[in-house]
Design a protein around this motif. Structure first.
Motif, mmCIF file in Angstrom:
data_model
loop_
_atom_site.group_PDB
_atom_site.id
_atom_site.type_symbol
_atom_site.label_atom_id
_atom_site.label_comp_id
_atom_site.label_asym_id
_atom_site.label_seq_id
_atom_site.Cartn_x
_atom_site.Cartn_y
_atom_site.Cartn_z
ATOM 1 N N ASP A 24 -38.430 -10.844 50.401
ATOM 2 C CA ASP A 24 -37.638 -9.730 50.362
ATOM 3 C C ASP A 24 -37.291 -8.789 49.127
ATOM 4 O OD1 ASP A 24 -37.122 -10.319 53.328
ATOM 5 O OD2 ASP A 24 -36.000 -12.116 52.430
ATOM 6 N N ARG A 25 -37.243 -9.647 48.229
ATOM 7 C CA ARG A 25 -36.873 -9.035 46.857
ATOM 8 C C ARG A 25 -37.780 -9.586 45.767
ATOM 9 N NH1 ARG A 25 -31.218 -7.540 47.081
ATOM 10 N NH2 ARG A 25 -31.027 -7.762 49.369
ATOM 11 N N THR A 26 -38.138 -8.865 44.892
ATOM 12 C CA THR A 26 -38.692 -9.317 43.608
ATOM 13 C C THR A 26 -38.089 -8.759 42.365
ATOM 14 O OG1 THR A 26 -40.275 -7.519 43.409
ATOM 15 C CG2 THR A 26 -41.039 -9.479 44.524
ATOM 16 N N ALA A 27 -38.184 -9.464 41.311
ATOM 17 C CA ALA A 27 -37.634 -8.882 40.030
ATOM 18 C C ALA A 27 -38.685 -9.583 39.001
ATOM 19 C CB ALA A 27 -36.336 -9.599 39.848
ATOM 20 N N VAL A 28 -38.677 -8.628 37.781
ATOM 21 C CA VAL A 28 -39.663 -8.997 36.623
ATOM 22 C C VAL A 28 -38.420 -9.244 35.374
ATOM 23 C CG1 VAL A 28 -41.768 -8.250 37.041
ATOM 24 C CG2 VAL A 28 -39.951 -6.871 35.934
ATOM 25 N N VAL A 29 -38.300 -10.540 34.867
ATOM 26 C CA VAL A 29 -37.130 -10.961 34.000
ATOM 27 C C VAL A 29 -37.725 -11.174 32.484
ATOM 28 C CG1 VAL A 29 -35.445 -12.469 33.573
ATOM 29 C CG2 VAL A 29 -36.082 -12.094 35.936
ATOM 30 N N ALA A 30 -37.279 -10.552 31.550
ATOM 31 C CA ALA A 30 -37.656 -10.916 30.263
ATOM 32 C C ALA A 30 -37.420 -12.367 29.779
ATOM 33 C CB ALA A 30 -36.978 -10.014 29.402
ATOM 34 N N GLY A 31 -38.548 -12.950 29.204
ATOM 35 C CA GLY A 31 -38.309 -14.440 28.864
ATOM 36 C C GLY A 31 -37.684 -14.475 27.320
ATOM 37 N N ALA A 32 -38.571 -15.514 26.735
ATOM 38 C CA ALA A 32 -38.106 -15.922 25.419
ATOM 39 C C ALA A 32 -39.344 -16.299 24.795
ATOM 40 C CB ALA A 32 -37.223 -16.940 25.354
ATOM 41 N N LEU A 33 -39.109 -16.364 23.455
ATOM 42 C CA LEU A 33 -40.129 -16.618 22.478
ATOM 43 C C LEU A 33 -39.500 -18.065 21.948
ATOM 44 C CD1 LEU A 33 -41.485 -13.703 20.349
ATOM 45 C CD2 LEU A 33 -42.769 -15.295 21.457
ATOM 46 N N LYS A 34 -39.947 -19.282 22.172
ATOM 47 C CA LYS A 34 -39.326 -20.393 21.964
ATOM 48 C C LYS A 34 -40.435 -20.944 20.809
ATOM 49 C CE LYS A 34 -36.303 -20.989 25.572
ATOM 50 N NZ LYS A 34 -35.644 -21.883 26.478
ATOM 51 N N TYR A 35 -40.431 -20.584 19.583
ATOM 52 C CA TYR A 35 -41.040 -21.077 18.589
ATOM 53 C C TYR A 35 -41.114 -22.574 18.311
ATOM 54 C CZ TYR A 35 -42.630 -16.334 17.360
ATOM 55 O OH TYR A 35 -42.956 -14.883 17.221
ATOM 56 N N SER A 36 -39.786 -22.900 18.666
ATOM 57 C CA SER A 36 -39.630 -24.323 18.329
ATOM 58 C C SER A 36 -40.185 -25.213 19.225
ATOM 59 C CB SER A 36 -37.907 -24.652 18.176
ATOM 60 O OG SER A 36 -37.610 -24.396 19.714
ATOM 61 N N ARG A 37 -40.576 -24.655 20.332
ATOM 62 C CA ARG A 37 -41.333 -25.525 21.474
ATOM 63 C C ARG A 37 -42.793 -25.617 21.303
ATOM 64 N NH1 ARG A 37 -37.655 -26.171 26.116
ATOM 65 N NH2 ARG A 37 -35.654 -25.804 25.238
ATOM 66 N N TYR A 38 -43.252 -24.508 20.350
ATOM 67 C CA TYR A 38 -44.575 -24.433 20.429
ATOM 68 C C TYR A 38 -45.450 -25.483 19.420
ATOM 69 C CZ TYR A 38 -43.239 -19.851 22.597
ATOM 70 O OH TYR A 38 -42.772 -18.892 23.412
ATOM 71 N N GLY A 39 -46.734 -25.946 19.725
ATOM 72 C CA GLY A 39 -47.346 -26.480 18.527
ATOM 73 C C GLY A 39 -47.991 -25.460 17.652
ATOM 74 N N LEU A 40 -48.780 -25.936 16.704
ATOM 75 C CA LEU A 40 -48.941 -24.993 15.585
ATOM 76 C C LEU A 40 -49.699 -23.672 15.940
ATOM 77 C CD1 LEU A 40 -49.004 -24.494 12.431
ATOM 78 C CD2 LEU A 40 -51.042 -25.908 12.521
ATOM 79 N N LEU A 41 -50.860 -24.120 16.999
ATOM 80 C CA LEU A 41 -51.718 -22.959 17.293
ATOM 81 C C LEU A 41 -50.992 -21.978 18.269
ATOM 82 C CD1 LEU A 41 -55.070 -24.789 17.991
ATOM 83 C CD2 LEU A 41 -54.473 -23.357 16.017
ATOM 84 N N THR A 42 -50.270 -22.475 19.114
ATOM 85 C CA THR A 42 -49.412 -21.641 19.922
ATOM 86 C C THR A 42 -48.413 -20.923 19.142
ATOM 87 O OG1 THR A 42 -49.720 -23.084 21.872
ATOM 88 C CG2 THR A 42 -47.958 -21.490 22.062
#
Ligand code: FMN
Length: 180
Positions: A120-138
């Motif tokens: 019935d409804r949809t939304a696009v929501v801004a997320g986050a950049l979580k550098y602390s969770r990424y491995g080196l390449l990501t």
């Protein structure tokens, strides 16, 4: 009071937090909300135990989590009979351009077309950049993407772009629609 399922997919945790907030808003509106990670659906799970459903997923490399897509596809028939809502979390939703808005909307359209679900409804929501969770390449990849898109590039910290008021408005509007 409606029994509302909030099922989500999350890779680095932002959609999990948004889903938690959504479940809290639904509960404070008087509904009985249950939060389930789409990758950890209990064996005894029955969609028939719910009166309404909110599904959230985040975008990675142009797609929402496969396990959420699979859940929705498997339950599309029932979902189409229930009051339901979908929110899509991405970095594209952060960008304030018509092109980005169209891309973010297209990601939703593709997900719904692939699953056969008509919420019935949809939304696009801004997320986050979580550098602390990424491995080196990501981390390097996301820094490159962020530089191109005007996001934060200091990899020693995380950046959250979610508009929590918007999340609450979305959840509140859905909660109210269940009262009528
Ligand atoms: C490896 C990777 C790929 C991503 N690909 C996309 C993408 O194709 N489009 C987009 O808009 N956002 C993309 N993002 C951004 C995520 O959607 C955003 O970080 C979101 O907050 C992640 O939510 P989650 O923490 O719930 O997984 C990507 C993020 C990562 C780490």
């Amino acid at each position: 009071m409606a029994r509302v399922l909030v099922l989500y997919g999350s890779t680095e945790g932002q959609t999990a937090t948004i889903a938690e907030r959504t479940a809290e808003v639904l509960a404070s509106a008087g509904h009985d909300s249950t939060l389930i990670h789409g990758n950890r659906v209990p064996e005894e799970f029955r969609l028939s135990e719910y009166d309404a459903v909110v599904v959230g997923a985040s975008v990675h490399k142009g797609h929402h989590q496969k396990y959420v897509e699979q859940f929705v596809r498997e339950h599309a028939k029932e979902l189409n009979r229930l009051p339901s809502a979908f929110f899509s979390v991405s970095l594209t939703a952060v960008e304030d351009t018509d092109e980005a808005r169209m891309t973010a909307e297209n990601l939703v359209t593709e997900f719904l077309a692939a699953t056969g679900w008509n919420p019935d409804r949809t939304a696009v929501v801004a997320g986050a950049l979580k550098y602390s969770r990424y491995g080196l390449l990501t981390r390097l990849l996301m820094k490159y993407v962020a530089r191109k898109k005007g996001g934060g590039t200091d990899t020693s910290r995380d950046y959250e772009y979610t508009d929590w008021d918007e999340v609450e408005r979305f959840a509140t509007a859905f909660a109210r629609s269940l009262d009528s």
